[in-house]
Design a protein around this motif. Structure first.
Motif, PDB file in Angstrom:
ATOM      1  N   PHE A   1      -1.694  -2.234   2.956  1.00  0.00           N
ATOM      2  CA  PHE A   1      -2.779  -3.206   2.932  1.00  0.00           C
ATOM      3  C   PHE A   1      -3.699  -2.845   1.770  1.00  0.00           C
ATOM      4  O   PHE A   1      -4.129  -1.696   1.652  1.00  0.00           O
ATOM      5  CB  PHE A   1      -3.580  -3.171   4.236  1.00  0.00           C
TER       6      PHE A   1
ATOM      7  N   TYR B   1     -10.202  -0.985   8.060  1.00  0.00           N
ATOM      8  CA  TYR B   1      -8.974  -0.196   7.915  1.00  0.00           C
ATOM      9  C   TYR B   1      -8.607   0.501   9.225  1.00  0.00           C
ATOM     10  O   TYR B   1      -7.427   0.519   9.619  1.00  0.00           O
ATOM     11  CB  TYR B   1      -9.136   0.846   6.819  1.00  0.00           C
TER      12      TYR B   1
ATOM     13  N   LEU C   1      -7.328  -2.093  11.676  1.00  0.00           N
ATOM     14  CA  LEU C   1      -5.944  -2.471  11.370  1.00  0.00           C
ATOM     15  C   LEU C   1      -4.968  -1.422  11.890  1.00  0.00           C
ATOM     16  O   LEU C   1      -3.953  -1.747  12.518  1.00  0.00           O
ATOM     17  CB  LEU C   1      -5.764  -2.642   9.860  1.00  0.00           C
TER      18      LEU C   1
ATOM     19  N   TRP D   1       3.617  -5.679   1.095  1.00  0.00           N
ATOM     20  CA  TRP D   1       2.235  -5.465   0.657  1.00  0.00           C
ATOM     21  C   TRP D   1       1.406  -6.632   1.152  1.00  0.00           C
ATOM     22  O   TRP D   1       1.776  -7.801   0.961  1.00  0.00           O
ATOM     23  CB  TRP D   1       2.151  -5.360  -0.869  1.00  0.00           C
ATOM     24  N   VAL D   2       0.282  -6.308   1.793  1.00  0.00           N
ATOM     25  CA  VAL D   2      -0.656  -7.314   2.279  1.00  0.00           C
ATOM     26  C   VAL D   2      -1.921  -7.209   1.432  1.00  0.00           C
ATOM     27  O   VAL D   2      -2.624  -6.197   1.485  1.00  0.00           O
ATOM     28  CB  VAL D   2      -0.995  -7.105   3.770  1.00  0.00           C
TER      29      VAL D   2
ATOM     30  N   ILE E   1      -5.513  -8.590   0.924  1.00  0.00           N
ATOM     31  CA  ILE E   1      -6.577  -9.342   1.585  1.00  0.00           C
ATOM     32  C   ILE E   1      -7.633  -9.681   0.551  1.00  0.00           C
ATOM     33  O   ILE E   1      -8.164  -8.784  -0.119  1.00  0.00           O
ATOM     34  CB  ILE E   1      -7.165  -8.537   2.754  1.00  0.00           C
TER      35      ILE E   1
END
Length: 350
Positions: A89, A122, A125, A331-332, A334
């Motif tokens: 992330f 974080y 998540l 891969w994220v 944001i």
């Protein structure tokens, strides 16, 4: 001899007719497909699935996920160990600087880092995915959140340069030189009474046939502008030969510090959500629960989707149904809803 030829000719004709008949049959329902997939996996000995990558294995998958805060300051590049992460992330940490949350389970590197401080979104998540959260230091109010919410964690500030869990590298200066020693995690976790064995429900993944037939607009190059001044631009460039994307930061290929291994990914999931600056240091609150617009990019194609937080995990959704990832790494990215994806993300066929 002629009778033998006639016999085999009839057999071949029969098999051809059978295959043609099967081709004309309607598609199997999902349960039948799942049974067929399980039978194929059983035949190959691969009975288990890594929940974050969808990759099959013949080994039991019961090791707990680990989420590590990885520094992405220019002085921290290139990093170590991120090529082995199942999911990464990337989110703004403070100012225009992003930070990585690297989630590990299917592979474990020897060393990860540099490791940096915690942020609320974080650790939430990591908890949502069922992982152990590892970071190095935090503001007092963030540490209070971690304690009050019962986040299972390991803090590098308590193990600074102990040589077992964290080591300071001589080739960089603090705060860009703290490295997690992966083989020290289990001992440190056991000392805190954490269970490092856990089972997980896999994320939605496409079958081989579904992955080969993904439709969407062409996505050969993806550019994400986190900031122009100072520059913080992420790029992904598609490699049609292996179906993966190679990552770049500010025009430089993202690689492992040792070995020059390029960082690649099979899925790019770009999520748009509200961000709010909460203090003079530029720390943020980031909404990871409400859902919104997203792009899912795979196999040279992009799909316009929505994202939802389902049981703590960020999932691409269309018309209420999950859209599967292709097996492999993800891969994220944001991005803030202001200015939004239309302004900060460019997807092209170049």
């Amino acid at each position: 001899m002629r009778r033998i030829f006639i016999f085999f000719g009839l057999v071949a004709l029969f098999l051809t007719a059978a295959c043609s008949s099967n081709d004309e049959q309607p598609a199997e329902d999902s349960e039948a497909k799942e049974n067929a997939t399980n039978q194929k996996a059983e035949a190959s000995g691969a009975l288990h699935t890594y929940p974050l990558t969808g990759v099959k294995t013949d080994q039991p998958v019961d090791n707990r996920m680990v989420g590590v805060m990885v520094n992405n300051h220019r002085k921290a590049r290139p990093q170590t160990g991120i090529s082995k992460a199942d999911i990464v992330f990337e989110v703004l940490a403070e100012g225009t600087i992003t930070r990585f949350l690297a989630m590990y389970q299917s592979e474990t590197p020897d060393v990860v880092g540099p490791v940096r401080s915690a942020r609320e979104y974080y650790f939430e998540l990591t908890r949502g995915y069922g992982g152990l959260y590892i970071y190095h230091g935090a503001a007092h109010f963030v540490n209070d959140m971690i304690q009050n919410r019962g986040i299972e964690h390991l803090d590098g500030a308590l193990h600074d340069n102990d040589g077992q869990l964290f080591k300071r590298a001589s080739f960089r200066t603090a705060p860009h030189n703290s490295y997690l020693q992966f083989d020290g995690i289990d001992d440190a976790a056991q000392q805190k009474g954490y269970d490092m064995t856990r089972s997980y429900e896999p994320l939605p993944f496409a079958s081989e046939e579904e992955a080969a037939s993904i439709n969407g607009d062409s996505a050969e190059r993806v550019t994400i502008v986190y900031s122009n001044r100072p520059k913080n631009i992420v790029e992904y460039r598609y490699n049609a030969e292996n179906g993966t994307y190679t990552r770049y930061s500010d025009g430089t290929k993202t690689v492992e510090r040792n070995g020059e291994t390029a960082i690649t990914t099979d899925n790019i999931f770009i999520v748009e959500t509200p961000h709010q600056v909460i203090d003079d240091a530029g720390r943020r609150q980031v909404d990871i629960t409400s859902g919104g617009d997203a792009y899912l990019i795979q196999k040279g194609n992009v799909q316009n989707v929505q994202w939802e937080n389902r049981d703590g995990r960020l999932i691409p959704v269309k018309d209420g149904d999950p859209v599967p990832f292709v097996p492999g790494q993800t891969w994220v990215n944001i991005v803030p809803s202001s200015p939004g994806m239309e302004q900060s993300v460019t997807i092209s066929n170049e």
